[in-house]
Design a protein around this motif. Structure first.
Motif, PDB file in Angstrom:
ATOM      1  N   PRO A   1       0.839  -1.212   0.000  1.00 21.74           N
ATOM      2  CA  PRO A   1       0.000   0.000   0.000  1.00 21.74           C
ATOM      3  C   PRO A   1       0.870   1.257   0.000  1.00 21.74           C
ATOM      4  N   GLU A   2       0.320   2.290  -0.592  1.00 23.16           N
ATOM      5  CA  GLU A   2       1.072   3.540  -0.626  1.00 23.16           C
ATOM      6  C   GLU A   2       1.088   4.166   0.763  1.00 23.16           C
ATOM      7  N   ILE A   3       2.244   4.579   1.199  1.00 24.19           N
ATOM      8  CA  ILE A   3       2.334   5.169   2.537  1.00 24.19           C
ATOM      9  C   ILE A   3       2.521   6.674   2.399  1.00 24.19           C
ATOM     10  N   THR A   4       1.618   7.407   3.015  1.00 17.77           N
ATOM     11  CA  THR A   4       1.803   8.863   3.009  1.00 17.77           C
ATOM     12  C   THR A   4       2.376   9.269   4.351  1.00 17.77           C
ATOM     13  N   PHE A   5       3.321  10.173   4.305  1.00 17.49           N
ATOM     14  CA  PHE A   5       3.999  10.594   5.524  1.00 17.49           C
ATOM     15  C   PHE A   5       3.106  11.531   6.324  1.00 17.49           C
ATOM     16  N   LYS A   6       2.712  11.060   7.483  1.00 12.17           N
ATOM     17  CA  LYS A   6       1.883  11.903   8.347  1.00 12.17           C
ATOM     18  C   LYS A   6       2.573  11.922   9.710  1.00 12.17           C
ATOM     19  N   GLN A   7       3.103  13.081  10.035  1.00  9.10           N
ATOM     20  CA  GLN A   7       3.861  13.155  11.280  1.00  9.10           C
ATOM     21  C   GLN A   7       2.955  13.434  12.478  1.00  9.10           C
ATOM     22  N   LEU A   8       3.261  12.743  13.577  1.00 12.64           N
ATOM     23  CA  LEU A   8       2.632  13.098  14.846  1.00 12.64           C
ATOM     24  C   LEU A   8       3.679  13.863  15.642  1.00 12.64           C
ATOM     25  N   ALA A   9       3.590  15.172  15.568  1.00 11.66           N
ATOM     26  CA  ALA A   9       4.588  16.022  16.227  1.00 11.66           C
ATOM     27  C   ALA A   9       4.309  16.092  17.727  1.00 11.66           C
ATOM     28  N   GLU A  10       5.203  16.782  18.429  1.00 11.61           N
ATOM     29  CA  GLU A  10       5.118  16.783  19.895  1.00 11.61           C
ATOM     30  C   GLU A  10       3.851  17.435  20.438  1.00 11.61           C
ATOM     31  N   ASN A  11       3.126  18.194  19.564  1.00 12.41           N
ATOM     32  CA  ASN A  11       1.897  18.830  20.043  1.00 12.41           C
ATOM     33  C   ASN A  11       0.639  17.994  19.771  1.00 12.41           C
ATOM     34  N   SER A  12       0.804  16.808  19.151  1.00 14.15           N
ATOM     35  CA  SER A  12      -0.339  15.903  18.980  1.00 14.15           C
ATOM     36  C   SER A  12      -0.669  15.283  20.341  1.00 14.15           C
ATOM     37  N   PRO A  13      -1.915  14.817  20.505  1.00 17.88           N
ATOM     38  CA  PRO A  13      -2.264  14.199  21.800  1.00 17.88           C
ATOM     39  C   PRO A  13      -1.327  13.031  22.142  1.00 17.88           C
TER      40      PRO A  13
ATOM     41  N   ALA B   1      13.862  15.684  25.287  1.00 13.76           N
ATOM     42  CA  ALA B   1      13.284  16.849  25.964  1.00 13.76           C
ATOM     43  C   ALA B   1      13.402  18.130  25.137  1.00 13.76           C
ATOM     44  N   SER B   2      14.455  18.233  24.329  1.00 16.85           N
ATOM     45  CA  SER B   2      14.639  19.441  23.520  1.00 16.85           C
ATOM     46  C   SER B   2      14.612  19.073  22.034  1.00 16.85           C
ATOM     47  N   PRO B   3      14.378  20.062  21.162  1.00 16.14           N
ATOM     48  CA  PRO B   3      14.302  19.771  19.719  1.00 16.14           C
ATOM     49  C   PRO B   3      15.626  19.217  19.176  1.00 16.14           C
ATOM     50  N   THR B   4      15.524  18.403  18.129  1.00 14.39           N
ATOM     51  CA  THR B   4      16.718  17.922  17.434  1.00 14.39           C
ATOM     52  C   THR B   4      16.591  18.298  15.957  1.00 14.39           C
ATOM     53  N   LYS B   5      17.725  18.223  15.279  1.00 11.91           N
ATOM     54  CA  LYS B   5      17.781  18.533  13.859  1.00 11.91           C
ATOM     55  C   LYS B   5      16.899  17.595  13.031  1.00 11.91           C
ATOM     56  N   PHE B   6      16.565  16.430  13.597  1.00 17.41           N
ATOM     57  CA  PHE B   6      15.849  15.409  12.837  1.00 17.41           C
ATOM     58  C   PHE B   6      14.351  15.367  13.120  1.00 17.41           C
ATOM     59  N   ASP B   7      13.866  16.255  13.973  1.00 16.80           N
ATOM     60  CA  ASP B   7      12.445  16.216  14.360  1.00 16.80           C
ATOM     61  C   ASP B   7      11.510  16.259  13.147  1.00 16.80           C
TER      62      ASP B   7
ATOM     63  N   ALA C   1      10.882  12.861  11.596  1.00 15.60           N
ATOM     64  CA  ALA C   1      10.414  11.760  12.442  1.00 15.60           C
ATOM     65  C   ALA C   1       8.916  11.527  12.255  1.00 15.60           C
ATOM     66  N   ASP C   2       8.510  10.267  12.373  1.00 10.46           N
ATOM     67  CA  ASP C   2       7.087   9.934  12.301  1.00 10.46           C
ATOM     68  C   ASP C   2       6.371  10.361  13.571  1.00 10.46           C
ATOM     69  N   VAL C   3       7.056  10.191  14.699  1.00  8.86           N
ATOM     70  CA  VAL C   3       6.465  10.567  15.978  1.00  8.86           C
ATOM     71  C   VAL C   3       7.542  11.262  16.808  1.00  8.86           C
ATOM     72  N   VAL C   4       7.160  12.360  17.454  1.00 10.36           N
ATOM     73  CA  VAL C   4       8.105  13.099  18.301  1.00 10.36           C
ATOM     74  C   VAL C   4       7.512  13.244  19.705  1.00 10.36           C
ATOM     75  N   PHE C   5       8.332  12.939  20.706  1.00  6.90           N
ATOM     76  CA  PHE C   5       7.937  13.130  22.104  1.00  6.90           C
ATOM     77  C   PHE C   5       8.910  14.091  22.787  1.00  6.90           C
ATOM     78  N   ARG C   6       8.361  15.000  23.578  1.00  8.31           N
ATOM     79  CA  ARG C   6       9.193  15.792  24.487  1.00  8.31           C
ATOM     80  C   ARG C   6       9.046  15.263  25.922  1.00  8.31           C
TER      81      ARG C   6
END
Ligand SMILES: [Zn+2]
Length: 259
Positions: free
Chosen positions: A2-14, A232-238, A241-246
């Motif tokens: 299946p085609e995968i679309t990149f959908k990021q869950l950034a640190e402000n997602s629930p 805890a702090s931002p990185t150059k690769f955020d 990333a598919d999912v980011v946690f702080r």
């Protein structure tokens, strides 16, 4: 496929959405690689050398005349050997600490055949203690010591349980197997790290801000499917990333499901 679309869950997602996504990703993967920094050890109470509660933030009057980097440098070991060991024994005795939930979940995922192993910048032996078999220790290990002259190995207790400079019978100084400031990374460690990351389908960055250029180059080499960042702090690769946690590493890893 299946085609995968990149959908990021950034640190402000629930938080719950991000946790669910990580567990979904882990179900889909069988070559997870963990790349860890100081944050993995601080969850066990080991002070971070550079962090908020680290050695930089509360200068010790005993060593006030020295820069922290100097106290852990090859120059200090050579020119101020007694000072080096006084500082080392006081600040880098990692023997009394226990693995935390982060070390344990990583080991369980390896045991279940889901993870390839761990690449770490930490020098304690907590991944080994948790049961991880495949570990690349980029900065060496404080669990072992050797004579700088003849290479003979010594237990860490030998170095820690005396007040003077530890010496081998041959006269050489017995030093920890860690990489000091001014020294090269252990031969082969970077090669092994590149190899492990090259085989990964998911890279999980844990408790490190990836500030050093040679570490960024290593992370850049990852071509697998998923990247997860817990720091805890931002990185150059955020942004990649598919999912980011702080959030706290332990809080995140406590919710990882191992089947
Ligand atoms: Zn020796």
């Amino acid at each position: 496929m299946p085609e995968i679309t990149f959908k990021q869950l950034a640190e402000n997602s629930p938080f719950e959405d991000r946790i669910a996504r990580v567990n979904e990703i882990f179900k889909d993967c069988n070559a997870i690689v963990f790349f860890g920094g100081a944050g993995v050890s601080t969850a066990s109470g080991i002070p971070d050398f550079r962090g908020k509660n680290g050695l930089y933030s509360k200068p010790d009057p005993e060593f006030i005349h020295y820069q922290p980097e100097y106290l852990l440098s090859d120059d200090c070991l050579r020119d101020n050997t007694q000072v080096f060991f006084d500082f080392y024994r006081k600040n880098l005795d990692t023997r009394k600490y226990e693995p935390n939930v982060v070390h344990k979940k990583m080991a369980e995922l390896e045991e279940k055949g889901k993870a390839l192993g761990v690449i770490t910048q930490n020098i304690d032996g907590l991944h080994e203690a948790a049961g991880t078999k495949n570990i690349v220790k980029l900065h060496g290990t404080a669990d072992k010591c050797h004579c700088a002259k003849c290479g003979k190995e010594f237990p860490v207790d030998f170095v820690m349980n005396m007040k003077e400079v530890p010496r081998c019978r041959c006269g050489g100084v017995v030093r920890p197997d860690i990489v000091l400031y001014g020294e090269m990374l252990p031969s082969g460690a970077m090669d092994k790290a590149y190899q492990m990351i090259g085989n990964a389908d998911c890279l999980v960055i844990c408790g490190t801000s990836l500030a050093l250029p040679h570490i960024q180059a290593l992370i850049d080499s990852f071509i697998g499917e998923y990247m997860i960042i817990v720091n805890a702090s931002p990185t150059k690769f955020d942004a990649y990333a598919d999912v980011v946690f702080r959030e706290d590493l332990a809080e995140v890893f406590a919710r990882i499901e191992v089947e």
